[in-house]
Motif scaffolding. Structure first.
Motif, PDB file in Angstrom:
ATOM      1  N   ILE A  23       0.826  -1.202   0.000  1.00 22.15           N
ATOM      2  CA  ILE A  23       0.000   0.000   0.000  1.00 22.15           C
ATOM      3  C   ILE A  23       0.864   1.258   0.000  1.00 22.15           C
ATOM      4  O   ILE A  23       0.520   2.274  -0.617  1.00 22.15           O
ATOM      5  CB  ILE A  23      -0.962  -0.027   1.209  1.00 22.15           C
ATOM      6  N   LEU A  24       2.012   1.190   0.663  1.00 26.87           N
ATOM      7  CA  LEU A  24       2.923   2.335   0.687  1.00 26.87           C
ATOM      8  C   LEU A  24       3.650   2.518  -0.647  1.00 26.87           C
ATOM      9  O   LEU A  24       4.088   3.622  -0.975  1.00 26.87           O
ATOM     10  CB  LEU A  24       3.957   2.156   1.808  1.00 26.87           C
ATOM     11  N   LEU A  25       3.773   1.443  -1.431  1.00 24.81           N
ATOM     12  CA  LEU A  25       4.578   1.491  -2.657  1.00 24.81           C
ATOM     13  C   LEU A  25       3.772   1.663  -3.940  1.00 24.81           C
ATOM     14  O   LEU A  25       4.298   2.190  -4.930  1.00 24.81           O
ATOM     15  CB  LEU A  25       5.411   0.199  -2.775  1.00 24.81           C
ATOM     16  N   VAL A  26       2.513   1.215  -3.946  1.00 25.47           N
ATOM     17  CA  VAL A  26       1.789   1.075  -5.206  1.00 25.47           C
ATOM     18  C   VAL A  26       1.619   2.405  -5.945  1.00 25.47           C
ATOM     19  O   VAL A  26       1.649   2.451  -7.169  1.00 25.47           O
ATOM     20  CB  VAL A  26       0.427   0.389  -4.969  1.00 25.47           C
ATOM     21  N   ASP A  27       1.452   3.512  -5.229  1.00 23.24           N
ATOM     22  CA  ASP A  27       1.294   4.810  -5.886  1.00 23.24           C
ATOM     23  C   ASP A  27       2.625   5.511  -6.127  1.00 23.24           C
ATOM     24  O   ASP A  27       2.664   6.582  -6.722  1.00 23.24           O
ATOM     25  CB  ASP A  27       0.371   5.718  -5.066  1.00 23.24           C
ATOM     26  N   ARG A  28       3.725   4.917  -5.658  1.00 22.12           N
ATOM     27  CA  ARG A  28       5.051   5.489  -5.891  1.00 22.12           C
ATOM     28  C   ARG A  28       5.796   4.712  -6.971  1.00 22.12           C
ATOM     29  O   ARG A  28       6.409   5.298  -7.870  1.00 22.12           O
ATOM     30  CB  ARG A  28       5.868   5.470  -4.596  1.00 22.12           C
ATOM     31  N   VAL A  29       5.757   3.400  -6.870  1.00 24.79           N
ATOM     32  CA  VAL A  29       6.484   2.542  -7.808  1.00 24.79           C
ATOM     33  C   VAL A  29       5.680   2.307  -9.074  1.00 24.79           C
ATOM     34  O   VAL A  29       6.241   2.223 -10.177  1.00 24.79           O
ATOM     35  CB  VAL A  29       6.834   1.195  -7.123  1.00 24.79           C
ATOM     36  N   GLY A  30       4.365   2.177  -8.948  1.00 23.43           N
ATOM     37  CA  GLY A  30       3.515   1.847 -10.085  1.00 23.43           C
ATOM     38  C   GLY A  30       3.005   0.427 -10.020  1.00 23.43           C
ATOM     39  O   GLY A  30       3.562  -0.424  -9.314  1.00 23.43           O
ATOM     40  N   ARG A  31       1.925   0.144 -10.765  1.00 28.31           N
ATOM     41  CA  ARG A  31       1.298  -1.183 -10.724  1.00 28.31           C
ATOM     42  C   ARG A  31       2.182  -2.242 -11.392  1.00 28.31           C
ATOM     43  O   ARG A  31       2.387  -3.326 -10.848  1.00 28.31           O
ATOM     44  CB  ARG A  31      -0.054  -1.158 -11.438  1.00 28.31           C
TER      45      ARG A  31
END
Length: 504
Positions: free
Chosen positions: A327-335
């Motif tokens: 949840i912490l990464l999905v909007d930073r790293v991408g799907r």
């Protein structure tokens, strides 16, 4: 430059009201996770108390997902008719009835009936929670908020494992009934509490109620200007600009015809991506590991019932921790990077798990090599961690955001139905499968299927990170290869300027 900087800062500030609404709407998913987790341990006691055989155990494990198919196929149309918020409340009420039946069941037939009723509620919950979160959230945090149902499922699984461990000390006749009946308590609270939440602004626009939608948007957006811009884009996506707006109270009629009888090339690509990601999620073998983890640990050499139940708690903790990381990464790293990395970990873990279990199975009883036992137990946890950081949460986030507004509820409904069919297929056949090709062979098979899933996602699922819901359809309007080369736009929300056309 002086005007652009405040706009960017304002758009990047997380709206706490939107986050709170998404969390409350996702709590319904805890019930589904609890049922899965608690059933993995309860089956040990049900088999002893009701004298069930392996076939009955498999049916009991999988029937919830078969009935969830019924719930999910009807949930889309129901949510288009009565709204997203009331659909969450309805799901909680159905699950409440199923939990009471399971908790009071005097025999196998009543227990199976309760599982069927609860399954319908699960189908509703799985469909509506990510859709509601997607329609409430802004583009900048949508990936995190639409992943919340998956973390709630994992948290529910963990609670189920803990309940198994402590309630196992009760007398046999009461233990498993208490485990299953406890799901009624949060269901009752949620069925009433969810009515305090706002309705989805996108559903209100589809019902011809833009004034009410604007009131909600002003609560979930950071500024009134941002709310106005987003309302304009939602109205445009709903067809208001060209005079094709849906009639109020239409309840989503004609959607299935648009999806399956006369789909445009764009809609066809969207359906392939959204349905395909659901199809492959459970072919990774996650349901086999979560639901039958006691059997796997027993095969790996963990002997006593208390040790097995304690090990399953470790699985639940691992699943929850790594989904929180996702949840912490999905909007930073991408799907795409997160999903494909997750599949790489799944393939490696399943291959090692299959190797360890094969060595153990071919060794003399209680004389398996220590490295094989350690490898099998360790890779159960690495598999759960790999799944939970990508494939688990992104399946729900991605599939809830790719549909156009007019197709979203019923498209998500069909996607969940496919998900439940695959879930039921794995949970109802795993015991038979590993008896036919050995338990190690079963996990080698799942590893091969995960490779196929990676190929599918790489070629068919473009990146959606940072795009407003109303713009995602444009991503699918181009060919497969050109869409893979696209980069997502900046995640900042541009508010209207005097001399330029505004985009949210």
């Amino acid at each position: 430059m002086g005007e652009e900087e405040p706009r960017k800062n304002g758009s990047e500030r997380t709206n706490k009201y939107a986050v709170a609404c998404s969390i409350i709407g996702s709590i319904i998913s805890i019930l589904m996770g609890y049922d899965t987790g608690v059933m993995s341990g309860a089956m040990l006691f049900i088999k002893e108390d009701l004298k069930t055989n392996d076939t009955q155990v498999q049916v009991l494990a999988g029937i919830l997902n078969v009935c969830a198919l019924v719930g999910s196929l009807t949930a889309g149309r129901v949510s288009d008719w009565i709204g997203r918020r009331r659909t969450i409340s309805l799901a909680a009420c159905i699950f409440l009835a199923g939990s009471i039946l399971m908790g009071l069941s005097p025999n196998f037939a009543t227990l199976l009936t309760g599982r069927c009723v609860a399954g319908v509620g699960v189908g509703y919950a799985l469909m509506i929670a990510p859709v509601y979160a997607a329609e409430i959230a802004s583009a900048e945090i949508r990936g995190s908020l639409t992943s919340l149902p998956e973390i709630c499922i994992s948290f529910g699984i963990l609670i189920g494992y803990v309940a198994n461990y402590f309630l196992a000390k009760l007398p046999l006749v009461y233990g498993w009934r208490t485990m299953l009946g406890l799901g009624a308590l949060p269901s009752a609270v949620l069925a009433v509490g969810v009515l305090a939440m706002p309705e989805s602004p996108r559903w209100l626009v589809m019902q011809g109620r833009p004034e009410e939608a604007l009131l909600v948007l002003r609560k979930v957006c950071n500024t009134a200007a941002e709310a106005d811009v987003r309302l304009a884009d939602i109205e445009n996506a709903a067809g208001y600009a060209n005079g094709n707006a849906p009639a109020p109270g239409s309840g989503g009629r004609g959607v299935f015809k648009e999806m399956f009888l006369h789909p445009t090339p764009t809609v066809r690509r969207i359906l392939v991506a959204a349905f395909g990601i659901h199809f492959f999620q459970h072919l990774s073998g996650i349901e086999a590991v979560v639901l039958y983890s006691p059997r796997i640990f027993k095969a790996a050499g963990i002997a006593t019932r208390n040790e097995i139940l304690a090990a399953t708690i470790g699985v639940g903790v691992t699943k929850t921790v790594f989904i929180m990381t996702a949840i912490l990464l999905v909007d930073r790293v991408g799907r795409r990077p997160l999903y494909l990395s997750s599949l790489a970990g799944i393939v490696a873990s399943l291959s090692c798990l299959g190797l360890g279990l094969t060595v153990i199975e071919r060794s003399a009883p209680h004389h398996a090599a220590r490295w094989a036992v350690a490898l099998a137990i360790t890779t159960v946890f690495t598999f759960v961690a790999s799944f939970s950081i990508g494939v688990g949460p992104i399946t729900w986030a991605y599939s809830s955001e790719v549909y156009p507004l007019r197709l979203r509820a019923q498209g998500a409904s069909v996607g969940v139905a496919i998900n439940r069919i695959m879930n039921a297929g794995i949970s109802m056949t795993f015991v038979t499968l590993y008896k036919a090709i050995t338990i190690g062979g079963a996990f080698f098979l799942f590893a091969g299927l995960a490779v196929v899933a990676a190929v599918f996602f790489y070629f068919c699922c473009p990146e959606t990170q940072g795009r407003p819901l109303e713009e995602i359809e444009e991503v699918f309007s181009q060919g497969w290869s050109s869409r893979r080369r696209q980069h997502p736009p900046s995640s900042s929300v541009e508010l209207p300027e005097p001399d330029s056309k505004a985009r949210p």
